[in-house]
Design an enzyme around this catalytic site. Structure first.
Site, short mmCIF file in Angstrom:
data_model
loop_
_atom_site.label_atom_id
_atom_site.label_comp_id
_atom_site.label_asym_id
_atom_site.label_seq_id
_atom_site.Cartn_x
_atom_site.Cartn_y
_atom_site.Cartn_z
N ASP A 139 -0.47 10.76 -4.58
CA ASP A 139 0.68 11.45 -3.96
C ASP A 139 0.85 12.71 -4.79
OD1 ASP A 139 2.96 11.11 -1.90
OD2 ASP A 139 4.06 11.62 -3.70
N LYS A 179 0.85 -1.19 0.00
CA LYS A 179 0.00 0.00 0.00
C LYS A 179 0.88 1.23 0.00
CE LYS A 179 -4.06 2.05 0.62
NZ LYS A 179 -3.87 2.66 -0.70
N LYS A 228 5.34 2.02 -3.17
CA LYS A 228 5.24 3.36 -3.75
C LYS A 228 5.42 3.20 -5.25
CE LYS A 228 4.56 7.60 -2.44
NZ LYS A 228 3.74 8.12 -1.32
N LYS A 267 5.58 3.59 8.27
CA LYS A 267 4.39 4.43 8.50
C LYS A 267 3.14 3.55 8.59
CE LYS A 267 4.12 7.89 5.77
NZ LYS A 267 3.91 8.89 4.74
N SER A 317 -7.09 5.62 3.84
CA SER A 317 -7.06 4.75 2.65
C SER A 317 -7.43 3.33 3.05
CB SER A 317 -5.66 4.74 2.03
OG SER A 317 -5.52 5.80 1.13
P1 NDP Z 1 0.41 17.92 -4.25
O1 NDP Z 1 0.87 17.58 -5.59
O2 NDP Z 1 -1.06 18.05 -4.00
O3 NDP Z 1 1.10 19.26 -3.73
C1 NDP Z 1 2.48 19.41 -3.64
C2 NDP Z 1 2.77 20.85 -3.27
O4 NDP Z 1 4.16 20.99 -3.05
C3 NDP Z 1 2.41 21.84 -4.35
O5 NDP Z 1 2.04 23.04 -3.75
C4 NDP Z 1 3.71 22.00 -5.11
O6 NDP Z 1 3.83 23.23 -5.83
C5 NDP Z 1 4.70 21.95 -3.97
N1 NDP Z 1 6.00 21.46 -4.43
C6 NDP Z 1 6.27 20.34 -5.11
N2 NDP Z 1 7.60 20.22 -5.37
C7 NDP Z 1 8.14 21.32 -4.80
C8 NDP Z 1 9.45 21.80 -4.70
N3 NDP Z 1 10.49 21.12 -5.23
N4 NDP Z 1 9.66 22.98 -4.06
C9 NDP Z 1 8.61 23.66 -3.51
N5 NDP Z 1 7.35 23.25 -3.58
C10 NDP Z 1 7.13 22.11 -4.20
O7 NDP Z 1 1.03 16.81 -3.26
P2 NDP Z 1 0.56 16.39 -1.82
O8 NDP Z 1 0.09 17.57 -1.06
O9 NDP Z 1 -0.31 15.21 -1.95
O10 NDP Z 1 1.94 15.85 -1.21
C11 NDP Z 1 2.85 16.73 -0.54
C12 NDP Z 1 3.80 15.90 0.29
O11 NDP Z 1 3.05 15.12 1.23
C13 NDP Z 1 4.65 14.89 -0.48
O12 NDP Z 1 5.89 14.76 0.18
C14 NDP Z 1 3.86 13.59 -0.33
O13 NDP Z 1 4.68 12.46 -0.49
C15 NDP Z 1 3.38 13.73 1.10
N6 NDP Z 1 2.22 12.93 1.45
C16 NDP Z 1 1.04 13.05 0.78
C17 NDP Z 1 -0.06 12.31 1.18
C18 NDP Z 1 -1.41 12.50 0.56
O14 NDP Z 1 -2.38 11.95 1.10
N7 NDP Z 1 -1.55 13.28 -0.50
C19 NDP Z 1 0.05 11.29 2.24
C20 NDP Z 1 1.31 11.30 2.94
C21 NDP Z 1 2.35 12.07 2.52
P3 NDP Z 1 3.21 23.40 -7.32
O15 NDP Z 1 1.76 23.63 -7.13
O16 NDP Z 1 3.93 24.57 -7.88
O17 NDP Z 1 3.51 22.12 -8.04
#
Ligand code: NDP
Length: 451
Positions: free
Chosen positions: A166, A90, A126, A114, A384
């Site tokens: 993700d 998962k 992943k 996790k 999930s």
């Molecule tokens: P999204 O794609 O929804 O959002 C990612 C955000 O981070 C966007 O605002 C993006 O900006 C910004 N971003 C991406 N790369 C960079 C960078 N190099 N520098 C600065 N900003 C950046 O992803 P999520 O919110 O789903 O995921 C965010 C984090 O949380 C990741 O590490 C993911 O692995 C982790 N995560 C997510 C989960 C989930 O349920 N979604 C669960 C557990 C962990 P822009 O809009 O410009 O692309």
């Protein structure tokens, strides 16, 4: 040389740059669990670490699709099935140009521990692709998802491997992926989570990771006898799924969130972030946050080019609690120093591994409460799993039911992590507590299941 040092030396042999983040994650875990390895020789006798750091399998495939100009495009797809000792594989799918095997190995490895911490029957995996959904039409995203699933469907299933979203993979992408899975297999089963509610998703899945981070932080602050978050200034990075829901929950409980960011820059709004506007810009219009200041002229927008050297604009803003929610290694030692100087009391990781090892060490040495990702952001994968349960029994839980179970799960994880840290002589160290508690459960299952 200690068992931990021995292992790190062995695993680093032949390291290549692509694997840097994976080794960073692995080293942290090995150092954390050193007291467990020294106190119980079963883990060494059964070769648990040697087995745990190698994925069960890495599936790598070509994804060929036609863009809107009828040009053929080729991307690479991956699924890293890391460990299924506790349940079906998962973990999310990431669509981003930076995706490679090393990043997915790091994320998959973290996911094992996790998922173990949630206490739910799920293993770790992943996947994703170097495909960039940004700037693509809806139709192109659909064609890519369809082509991606043509290959991926061979390796997943509700009792085998259940991917989710993700970075770059939200409800839209999961919808297209699920539609194609259903078409190919003629089967309506919960082989993916994060589906929109009206065709099998769980209520609160979009909110779960972000809300869970806040529930975890509330619990941690209570255990550590710090003041609660209401009325406090908070800083958040990111403007995606996790960040938006951290902001939403923080605002709901009365905290004042003054920042958010994307890959182009940071918004600082001292009067409090206008969440409805950020959602409109990032979810509907899919544009840069730069447009925020057109509506709120009192707010300040700083593009990435003007960030402090080796630092990130968000962390230079004074706050009580900080929430890095964008991406890996986005909170550096320089940032940690700014947070400490500005009196920050807690840092909670919403993103996966957003803080560098140097930043974590500095924060911990200054007694800043530090909630590591594998514990703090486990709410997403927990819900999930609730979605998997609902799909398996063809039932629907109410919003209140899911929220109550999420809150209970996050409080349980927080207490377990804090207690484990205390039991192993590192009271207050939530990084070690999470690594030891997560590892122990998986390791014990691996021993019981044989080789
Ligand atoms: P999204 O794609 O929804 O959002 C990612 C955000 O981070 C966007 O605002 C993006 O900006 C910004 N971003 C991406 N790369 C960079 C960078 N190099 N520098 C600065 N900003 C950046 O992803 P999520 O919110 O789903 O995921 C965010 C984090 O949380 C990741 O590490 C993911 O692995 C982790 N995560 C997510 C989960 C989930 O349920 N979604 C669960 C557990 C962990 P822009 O809009 O410009 O692309």
């Amino acid at each position: 040389m200690s068992i931990a040092e021995n292992k790190i030396k062995k695993f680093e042999h032949g390291n290549c740059a692509e694997n840097n983040v994976f080794y960073q994650a692995m080293e942290e875990v090995i150092y954390s669990i050193a007291p467990l390895l020294e106190s119980d020789d079963r883990y060494t006798r059964f070769g648990i670490l040697d087995r745990l750091v190698v994925p069960d399998r890495i599936i790598k495939f070509k994804v060929t699709w036609l863009d809107d100009n009828n040009q053929i495009q080729v991307n690479t797809g991956y699924r890293v099935q890391f460990n299924n000792a506790l349940g079906p594989y998962k973990g999310g799918l990431r669509f981003h140009p930076s995706v490679n095997e090393g990043i997915l190995k790091f994320l998959g490895f973290e996911q094992i521990l996790k998922n173990s911490l949630t206490g739910l029957p799920i293993g770790g995996a992943k996947g994703g692709s170097d495909f960039d959904p940004k700037g693509k039409s809806d139709f192109e995203v659909m064609k890519f998802c369809t082509a991606f699933m043509t290959e991926l469907h061979k390796y997943i299933g509700s009792r085998i491997d259940v991917p989710a979203g993700d970075i770059g993979v939200g409800g839209r992408e999961i919808g297209y992926l699920f539609g194609e899975y259903k078409k190919i297999t003629s089967s309506y089963e919960g082989a993916l989570t994060g589906k929109p509610y009206f065709f099998g998703g769980s209520l609160m899945r979009p909110e779960a990771t972000g809300y869970g981070v806040v529930y975890f932080t509330q619990s941690m602050l209570e255990i550590e006898q710090k003041e609660p978050l209401d009325g406090k200034i908070c800083t958040v990075s990111g403007a995606g799924n996790v960040a938006l829901h951290v902001i939403e929950k923080l605002q709901e409980i009365g905290a004042i969130v003054v920042t958010c960011s994307d890959s182009h820059g940071t918004v600082y709004d001292p009067r409090g972030i206008d969440l409805a506007l950020v959602k409109e810009l990032k979810l509907n219009k899919r544009v840069s946050l730069e447009e925020y200041v057109q509506t709120h002229t009192e707010a300040k927008y700083t593009p990435v080019a003007e960030y402090p050297q080796d630092g990130h604009m968000v962390w230079s803003v004074p706050c009580y609690a900080a929430f890095p929610c964008a991406t890996q290694n986005e909170l550096s030692e320089v940032d940690a120093q700014s947070l400490i100087e500005n009196g920050c009391v807690s840092v909670s990781e919403g993103a996966n591994m957003p803080s560098t090892p140097e930043a974590i060490a500095l924060l911990q040495s200054h007694k800043v409460c530090f909630a590591p990702a594998k514990a703090a952001n486990a709410g997403g994968v927990a819900v999930s799993e609730f979605e998997m349960s609902q799909n398996a029994s063809m039932s629907r839980w109410s919003y209140e039911q899911v929220d109550a179970k999420l809150k209970e799960t996050m409080q349980m994880i927080c207490k377990r992590v804090a207690l484990t840290a205390k039991d192993y002589g590192v009271e207050g160290n939530y990084v070690d507590g999470a690594n030891i508690a997560g590892f122990k459960k998986v390791a014990d299952a691996m021993i019981a299941e044989g080789i």
